[in-house]
Design a protein around this motif. Sequence first.
Motif, PDB file in Angstrom:
ATOM      1  N   ASP A  65       0.842  -1.206   0.000  1.00 44.28           N
ATOM      2  CA  ASP A  65       0.000   0.000   0.000  1.00 44.28           C
ATOM      3  C   ASP A  65       0.873   1.250   0.000  1.00 44.28           C
ATOM      4  O   ASP A  65       0.684   2.160  -0.814  1.00 44.28           O
ATOM      5  CB  ASP A  65      -0.901   0.016   1.241  1.00 44.28           C
ATOM      6  CG  ASP A  65      -2.100  -0.925   1.120  1.00 44.28           C
ATOM      7  OD1 ASP A  65      -2.325  -1.460   0.015  1.00 44.28           O
ATOM      8  OD2 ASP A  65      -2.794  -1.116   2.143  1.00 44.28           O
ATOM      9  N   ARG A  68       2.754   1.866  -3.277  1.00 39.14           N
ATOM     10  CA  ARG A  68       1.911   2.320  -4.385  1.00 39.14           C
ATOM     11  C   ARG A  68       1.607   3.804  -4.299  1.00 39.14           C
ATOM     12  O   ARG A  68       1.342   4.442  -5.300  1.00 39.14           O
ATOM     13  CB  ARG A  68       0.601   1.523  -4.411  1.00 39.14           C
ATOM     14  CG  ARG A  68       0.624   0.356  -5.376  1.00 39.14           C
ATOM     15  CD  ARG A  68      -0.708  -0.350  -5.433  1.00 39.14           C
ATOM     16  NE  ARG A  68      -1.063  -0.888  -4.139  1.00 39.14           N
ATOM     17  CZ  ARG A  68      -2.164  -0.582  -3.474  1.00 39.14           C
ATOM     18  NH1 ARG A  68      -3.036   0.242  -3.976  1.00 39.14           N
ATOM     19  NH2 ARG A  68      -2.386  -1.100  -2.290  1.00 39.14           N
ATOM     20  N   ASP A 186      -6.320  -2.399  -3.483  1.00 32.73           N
ATOM     21  CA  ASP A 186      -5.134  -3.039  -4.062  1.00 32.73           C
ATOM     22  C   ASP A 186      -5.515  -4.176  -5.003  1.00 32.73           C
ATOM     23  O   ASP A 186      -4.664  -4.942  -5.428  1.00 32.73           O
ATOM     24  CB  ASP A 186      -4.188  -3.532  -2.969  1.00 32.73           C
ATOM     25  CG  ASP A 186      -4.835  -4.544  -2.035  1.00 32.73           C
ATOM     26  OD1 ASP A 186      -6.039  -4.810  -2.183  1.00 32.73           O
ATOM     27  OD2 ASP A 186      -4.133  -5.066  -1.151  1.00 32.73           O
TER      28      ASP A 186
END
Lengths: 426, 213
Positions: A65, A68, A186
């Motif tokens: 997470d 990204r 995700d």
Amino acid sequence: MTYLPRLISPFFLFCFFVFATTQANAALEIQVTGGASNRIPVALIPFQSPSDRPSPALTDIIGQDLLRSGQIKLVETEGGQQPYEPAQIDYRVWQGKGAEAIVVGQVVRISASRFEIRFRLMDASKQTQLAGLSMNVGVDQWRAAAHKIADVIYETLTGEPGVFNSRIAYVNKRGKQFELKVADADGQNPQTVVRSNEPLISPAFSPDGGRLAYVSFEDKKPVVYVQSLRDGSRRAVAAFKGSNSAPAWSPDGTRLAVTLTRDHGSQIYLISADGGGLSRLTSGGAIDTEPAWSPDGQWIYFTSDRGGSPQIYRMPATGGDVKRVTFDGAYNVSPAISPDGKLLAYIQREGGRFRLVLQDLANGQTRVLTDTAHDESPSFAPNGRLLLYATLSGGRGILGTVTVDGRTKARLSESGSDAREPVWGP
Amino acid sequence: MKQSLLPLLLIVALSGCETLGLSDKSASIEDRNASGAQPGGPATSASKGSAAATSGVAGSGVETTGLGGSSVAGQPLDAKPLEGPVDASMKGADPRKDPASPLSKRSIFFDYDSYTVRDEYRTVIEAHAAYLMTRRSARAILQGNADSRGSREYNLALGQKRAEAVRKALAVLGVQEEQIEAVSFGEEKPRAVGESEQDFAENRRADIVYGDE
């Protein structure tokens, strides 16, 4: 028009090894293929966990997470000390590795199906706690708990809202079947909400995230449905003569802008979310479609070929006074507006390639964000820092995210299937 | 509402489509913040959607069972015998199925970036117009298609332009508006799935499909 080459660094290879290998059995893979130079370095130390914890490890999910987001990088945590409580942290070690923040945590089994998760985010130089949470979660909340922790870390360090606990929707083609799916941001934990033998396109989350509008061809023509995500009930809200498509929720969730052909030619209309109160916004012989609301509800951006080639235009949400917004190139489609109303994302064809472009609405400057050739369907994350889009890789549809600076891309690719039409929801 | 209710009921009855509810998996969270409130206070917010966990229908939803039927634009299938004058030589045979008849030709192909019906299709269009004008209960749906390059919604609009071109050509010859409906499949139901120019040309097409077929 600038294009930023992707950065392949030893860091990337490290991330790929650590994270991609842990995802072998998961539905989707994530590959971070670049990064900004000013990312905040965080030591995300694997939580102390019982050996029979769910897989993958919480810190794997949290780490993906954070990566990204493009705003955080992870420092090496292999070897050496592995603290799970603040008192155990040797701050000189982690400062020496360049960490500005340290995450430590612990997972304790409290019953056959429940865990207690405790984590703390520490300032590496001040040696003080920045944030901390205790969570009592079931096995099926494992990923949600990780996303919540990632949100807390991200929000604390950047001062911006996190989006890791939000959801996306997309259409997956499996053989001859079409599946409308809702997944975590995700791409993991996908759940099918509509399954059909006929195509499904253009899903759109209601502003509260409770409903999905979409277009289904099950009646041998495109019809717009609104479906409750809670119980799966739905109704056809636009099933007029001709084609019905391109639903876009008004920011207050009461109405949809849709494209109808009931009066011949693709034109934009407003309809209430329960299917009543139809009013027409555009007219003329040209195509007008792909409506997208500005977040303040004042404007509707849309694609039109009224100037001879498809371009993006803007009109008041009450209709009238159309102004052209894109001028660069002969094919600009699929507008999406950032949550702050300042950026316009769209798909531009140039030299036979369809790529994701970002335009600053204040000064008209544009930037190509992607390096692929078949990009479609852009939408902004709720915090406006990331875009979700579809593209092709190896002949099949995959989903990707890219940061608005174009520097960090991730692929959410479900193996053995064909994903398309993604949209980012609340 | 009136216009949307009938299709909805039909769809529930006829579709091969199921819808499913979502189970709620939000985590319950308590604040364990040693230093009290933080700027922005992210740690104190309860996870969204947790109230929905008690809705009682999580994980299940409406499931409609397909009966293998089909419908056109929410209209029941027209299974009535043809009315109007029927050529004696055609009794017992459907002229639309006769390979020698222009009525058996159902696909109109379009040039790249063009939405006008080419002259070579005049005989086909005229034959379908005549068929529809002599059978006022007959219904035709005109299905436009587009190649797969670019936006799906924009391609839907391009396919619609092709369907509308055929609709107009029929209407000009006197076919009643209520007998014909122009719809689009965009790039969603390609006849050719390749990426060659020939494949793209195959999908730049409108098909004439009758309601009783």
